[in-house]
Write an enzyme that holds these catalytic residues in place. Structure first.
Site, PDB file in Angstrom:
ATOM      1  N   CYS A 124     -17.242 -18.816 -21.182  1.00 23.55           N
ATOM      2  CA  CYS A 124     -18.251 -19.635 -20.491  1.00 23.55           C
ATOM      3  C   CYS A 124     -19.665 -19.378 -21.003  1.00 23.55           C
ATOM      4  CB  CYS A 124     -18.183 -19.396 -18.984  1.00 23.55           C
ATOM      5  SG  CYS A 124     -16.563 -19.701 -18.282  1.00 23.55           S
ATOM      6  N   HIS A 262     -24.821 -21.217 -15.520  1.00 17.58           N
ATOM      7  CA  HIS A 262     -23.415 -21.616 -15.690  1.00 17.58           C
ATOM      8  C   HIS A 262     -22.872 -22.096 -14.345  1.00 17.58           C
ATOM      9  CE1 HIS A 262     -19.259 -21.737 -16.513  1.00 17.58           C
ATOM     10  NE2 HIS A 262     -18.962 -20.588 -15.950  1.00 17.58           N
ATOM     11  N   ASN A 292     -16.127 -26.091 -12.904  1.00 15.69           N
ATOM     12  CA  ASN A 292     -16.480 -25.137 -13.952  1.00 15.69           C
ATOM     13  C   ASN A 292     -15.923 -25.650 -15.283  1.00 15.69           C
ATOM     14  OD1 ASN A 292     -16.657 -22.988 -15.726  1.00 15.69           O
ATOM     15  ND2 ASN A 292     -16.014 -21.447 -14.233  1.00 15.69           N
TER      16      ASN A 292
HETATM   17  O1  UT7 Z   1     -16.719 -18.760 -15.360  1.00 10.27           O
HETATM   18  C1  UT7 Z   1     -16.269 -17.751 -14.524  1.00 10.27           C
HETATM   19  C2  UT7 Z   1     -14.947 -18.243 -13.971  1.00 10.27           C
HETATM   20  N1  UT7 Z   1     -14.550 -17.731 -12.725  1.00 10.27           N
HETATM   21  C3  UT7 Z   1     -15.229 -17.855 -11.574  1.00 10.27           C
HETATM   22  O2  UT7 Z   1     -16.327 -18.316 -11.488  1.00 10.27           O
HETATM   23  C4  UT7 Z   1     -14.536 -17.401 -10.335  1.00 10.27           C
HETATM   24  C5  UT7 Z   1     -15.341 -16.442  -9.537  1.00 10.27           C
HETATM   25  N2  UT7 Z   1     -14.714 -16.225  -8.255  1.00 10.27           N
HETATM   26  C6  UT7 Z   1     -14.778 -17.135  -7.260  1.00 10.27           C
HETATM   27  O3  UT7 Z   1     -15.427 -18.151  -7.404  1.00 10.27           O
HETATM   28  C7  UT7 Z   1     -14.113 -16.815  -5.973  1.00 10.27           C
HETATM   29  O4  UT7 Z   1     -13.621 -15.483  -6.016  1.00 10.27           O
HETATM   30  C8  UT7 Z   1     -12.958 -17.798  -5.644  1.00 10.27           C
HETATM   31  C9  UT7 Z   1     -13.527 -19.170  -5.335  1.00 10.27           C
HETATM   32  C10 UT7 Z   1     -11.986 -17.897  -6.811  1.00 10.27           C
HETATM   33  C11 UT7 Z   1     -12.214 -17.305  -4.432  1.00 10.27           C
HETATM   34  O5  UT7 Z   1     -13.100 -17.246  -3.312  1.00 10.27           O
HETATM   35  P1  UT7 Z   1     -13.079 -15.985  -2.377  1.00 10.27           P
HETATM   36  O6  UT7 Z   1     -14.050 -16.251  -1.293  1.00 10.27           O
HETATM   37  O7  UT7 Z   1     -13.295 -14.771  -3.239  1.00 10.27           O
HETATM   38  O8  UT7 Z   1     -11.618 -16.029  -1.754  1.00 10.27           O
HETATM   39  P2  UT7 Z   1     -10.487 -14.911  -1.851  1.00 10.27           P
HETATM   40  O9  UT7 Z   1      -9.970 -14.835  -3.255  1.00 10.27           O
HETATM   41  O10 UT7 Z   1     -10.987 -13.676  -1.210  1.00 10.27           O
HETATM   42  O11 UT7 Z   1      -9.372 -15.567  -0.967  1.00 10.27           O
HETATM   43  C12 UT7 Z   1      -9.545 -15.752   0.451  1.00 10.27           C
HETATM   44  C13 UT7 Z   1      -8.309 -16.433   0.988  1.00 10.27           C
HETATM   45  C14 UT7 Z   1      -7.007 -15.772   0.525  1.00 10.27           C
HETATM   46  O12 UT7 Z   1      -6.094 -15.872   1.603  1.00 10.27           O
HETATM   47  P3  UT7 Z   1      -5.819 -14.578   2.528  1.00 10.27           P
HETATM   48  O13 UT7 Z   1      -5.315 -13.518   1.606  1.00 10.27           O
HETATM   49  O14 UT7 Z   1      -7.134 -14.239   3.168  1.00 10.27           O
HETATM   50  O15 UT7 Z   1      -4.788 -15.097   3.490  1.00 10.27           O
HETATM   51  C15 UT7 Z   1      -6.532 -16.659  -0.589  1.00 10.27           C
HETATM   52  O16 UT7 Z   1      -5.134 -16.638  -0.740  1.00 10.27           O
HETATM   53  O17 UT7 Z   1      -8.263 -17.779   0.498  1.00 10.27           O
HETATM   54  C16 UT7 Z   1      -6.975 -18.015  -0.096  1.00 10.27           C
HETATM   55  N3  UT7 Z   1      -7.158 -18.985  -1.176  1.00 10.27           N
HETATM   56  C17 UT7 Z   1      -7.146 -20.313  -0.957  1.00 10.27           C
HETATM   57  N4  UT7 Z   1      -6.980 -21.051   0.157  1.00 10.27           N
HETATM   58  C18 UT7 Z   1      -7.029 -22.383   0.027  1.00 10.27           C
HETATM   59  C19 UT7 Z   1      -7.380 -18.754  -2.491  1.00 10.27           C
HETATM   60  N5  UT7 Z   1      -7.509 -19.919  -3.144  1.00 10.27           N
HETATM   61  C20 UT7 Z   1      -7.371 -20.900  -2.212  1.00 10.27           C
HETATM   62  C21 UT7 Z   1      -7.408 -22.294  -2.284  1.00 10.27           C
HETATM   63  N6  UT7 Z   1      -7.246 -22.993  -1.133  1.00 10.27           N
HETATM   64  N7  UT7 Z   1      -7.629 -22.969  -3.426  1.00 10.27           N
END
Ligand code: UT7
Length: 346
Positions: A124, A262, A292
């Site tokens: 990225c 980004h 993204n």
């Molecule tokens: O260029 C760099 C590329 N990468 C990025 O920019 C990603 C950087 N990271 C992020 O943007 C965030 O970490 C995410 C958006 C990927 C995830 O957000 P988060 O607030 O960190 O959520 P989390 O991973 O802590 O997940 C919270 C909950 C989990 O469920 P439980 O374990 O609390 O029951 C996940 O399983 O949300 C669940 N979850 C979803 N639910 C609905 C994860 N993805 C999804 C989804 N829809 N798409």
């Protein structure tokens, strides 16, 4: 022996962006479309956690070079230049058409030129790395250089992995860099930390573990990510890189007219903006519309900002990026387009 700098080349270069181009594939994929495809997610979850409302997906017959070509042609037209004016074609991508050869030679051939053409893979952060290399080449060659960021990420995300599939989109953005005594591009702050590539990677499909039946069954050739770790590193590294270029330039955040980061996640952009001290009014956002798009995200956002009349001659723009590797970067840019460019259109 330690290296003693002999000049100011590590600072700003007399280089201007003379033209910008953007290309987004036609197919719009909304959050509801993803939920309807069987992914266990919702529009509400995606919007609140990422700020993304929709993204574009390339058509089945489009690859990264096709997207890059359209953005490159648009940037050249915007600069009022032809392919013959360009001394090099650089494509920043982490989703090349093929592992071999690079994507840039294919784009250069489609543009009708045999000038030097090569890829930059810094994920990225690739477009910022491309600007750094491209501006140096433009100065040394005393000629325009075309830098393109292009990605077809929809081909490397696992459509059944809700933690990844919701984030990424396809697209391409491009800039024509020209030597210009009145221009200013830099200083740059680029960095990398490859100690833990598994934070964001395709684990297989390269030379470490080539594709095999077992790889395909495990689906490990798709992009995987430890989202929380990526999030924390993205905020810390983009903040540090942005502060570093301001400090190197002897400027403060108050001197910055527009912050173009980004477009990974609105929460990441807000956190960086808050730490760097820039208010939302000076932050340009496209993540809601594009998702993204990795190396394409910064040039697409820049082209969008110009299209919306947010770039004015003499404006100071702060660019930042972060990606797999890890890689990161920031730079300053004075928006000082060549007088031949048709400002206000994109
Ligand atoms: O260029 C760099 C590329 N990468 C990025 O920019 C990603 C950087 N990271 C992020 O943007 C965030 O970490 C995410 C958006 C990927 C995830 O957000 P988060 O607030 O960190 O959520 P989390 O991973 O802590 O997940 C919270 C909950 C989990 O469920 P439980 O374990 O609390 O029951 C996940 O399983 O949300 C669940 N979850 C979803 N639910 C609905 C994860 N993805 C999804 C989804 N829809 N798409």
């Amino acid at each position: 022996m330690s290296w003693v700098p002999r000049s100011q080349v590590a600072g700003a270069s007399p280089v201007t962006i003379a033209g910008l181009g953007a290309y987004l594939p036609e197919r719009v994929v909304t959050n509801d479309d993803l939920a309807a495809s069987g992914l266990d997610t919702s529009d509400e979850w995606i919007r609140s956690r990422t700020g993304i409302a929709q993204r574009r997906y390339a058509a089945a017959d489009q690859a990264t070079s096709d997207l890059a070509l359209e953005a490159g042609k648009a940037a050249l037209a915007d600069a009022g230049m032809g392919t013959d004016d360009v001394a090099a074609v650089i494509v920043a991508t982490t989703t090349p058409d093929h592992a071999v050869p690079g994507t840039a030679p294919l784009v250069a051939a489609a543009l009708g030129t045999e000038v030097g053409a090569f890829d930059v893979n810094a994920a990225c952060s690739g477009f910022l790395y491309g600007l750094r290399v491209g501006s140096a080449m433009a100065l040394v060659e005393d000629a325009p250089v075309l830098v393109i960021g292009a990605e077809t990420l929809s081909r490397i995300v696992d459509p059944t992995d809700r933690g990844v599939a919701i984030l990424f989109g396809d697209g391409a953005g491009a800039a024509v860099l020209v030597p210009d005594a009145a221009g200013s591009l830099g200083p740059f702050s680029l960095g990398a930390d490859g100690r833990d590539p598994s934070m964001l990677w395709t684990a297989t499909g390269g030379t470490r573990t080539p594709v095999s039946a077992a790889v395909l069954e495990a689906r490990s050739h798709y992009l995987t990510m430890r989202g929380g770790d990526v999030y924390r590193n993205a905020v810390a590294r983009m903040t540090a890189a942005a502060n570093d270029v301001l400090q190197r330039a002897g400027r403060t955040i108050d001197d910055v007219d527009l912050f173009v980061g980004h477009q990974a996640n609105i929460r990441i952009l807000d956190a960086v903006a808050q730490r760097v001290g820039v208010d939302r009014d000076r932050v340009h956002l496209t993540v809601d519309q594009h998702g993204n798009t990795s190396a394409a995200s910064v040039p697409l956002a820049l082209a969008d900002a110009r299209h919306r009349g947010r770039l004015h001659p003499g404006d100071t723009v702060l660019l930042t990026a972060f990606g797999a590797g890890l890689t990161w970067g920031a730079c300053l840019l004075t928006w000082n387009p060549d007088p031949t460019s048709d400002e206000g259109t994109a």
